[in-house]
Design a protein around this motif. Structure first.
Motif, mmCIF file in Angstrom:
data_model
loop_
_atom_site.group_PDB
_atom_site.id
_atom_site.type_symbol
_atom_site.label_atom_id
_atom_site.label_comp_id
_atom_site.label_asym_id
_atom_site.label_seq_id
_atom_site.Cartn_x
_atom_site.Cartn_y
_atom_site.Cartn_z
ATOM 1 N N ASP A 196 0.836 -1.202 0.000
ATOM 2 C CA ASP A 196 0.000 0.000 0.000
ATOM 3 C C ASP A 196 0.876 1.259 0.000
ATOM 4 N N CYS A 197 1.709 1.356 -1.042
ATOM 5 C CA CYS A 197 2.626 2.490 -1.147
ATOM 6 C C CYS A 197 2.777 2.912 -2.606
ATOM 7 N N GLN A 198 3.548 3.938 -2.836
ATOM 8 C CA GLN A 198 3.836 4.450 -4.169
ATOM 9 C C GLN A 198 5.240 3.990 -4.586
ATOM 10 N N PRO A 199 5.513 3.927 -5.903
ATOM 11 C CA PRO A 199 6.861 3.542 -6.357
ATOM 12 C C PRO A 199 7.956 4.421 -5.750
ATOM 13 N N GLY A 200 7.668 5.690 -5.553
ATOM 14 C CA GLY A 200 8.650 6.605 -4.964
ATOM 15 C C GLY A 200 8.961 6.307 -3.507
ATOM 16 N N ASP A 201 8.104 5.530 -2.851
ATOM 17 C CA ASP A 201 8.381 5.110 -1.483
ATOM 18 C C ASP A 201 9.435 4.008 -1.458
ATOM 19 N N ILE A 202 9.584 3.314 -2.581
ATOM 20 C CA ILE A 202 10.505 2.184 -2.672
ATOM 21 C C ILE A 202 11.798 2.561 -3.389
ATOM 22 N N LEU A 203 11.672 3.369 -4.435
ATOM 23 C CA LEU A 203 12.836 3.750 -5.241
ATOM 24 C C LEU A 203 13.202 5.207 -5.008
ATOM 25 N N GLU A 204 14.499 5.464 -4.910
ATOM 26 C CA GLU A 204 14.992 6.815 -4.654
ATOM 27 C C GLU A 204 16.196 7.087 -5.558
#
Length: 75
Positions: free
Chosen positions: A56-64
């Motif tokens: 329950d997150c966005q791709p930007g929460d995982i990739l930086e």
């Protein structure tokens, strides 16, 4: 590498284990571990979508993205 994978951070926030996430996204434990440790060279959008759905997150929460020249993290 300028792309940082924060999968472990999101997993900790959601209190989900690698085994549980592996089952939810139908990805082998070893492949998920490679992604979690930042050793993966690529990720399919379908895999990213499944992980985001499970956590329950966005791709930007995982990739930086981190600018190597400046050492600055940007999102």
């Amino acid at each position: 590498m300028p792309i940082i994978v924060n999968l472990d951070v999101m997993m900790a926030k959601r209190k989900i284990s690698l085994n549980e996430l592996s089952e939810k996204v139908d990805l082998t434990l070893s492949n998920l571990s490679i992604l979690k440790t930042g050793k993966a060279k690529a990720i399919r959008f379908s895999t990213l979508e499944a992980i985001c759905k499970a956590l329950d997150c966005q791709p930007g929460d995982i990739l930086e993205y981190v600018n190597d020249k400046k050492g600055i993290a940007t999102r």
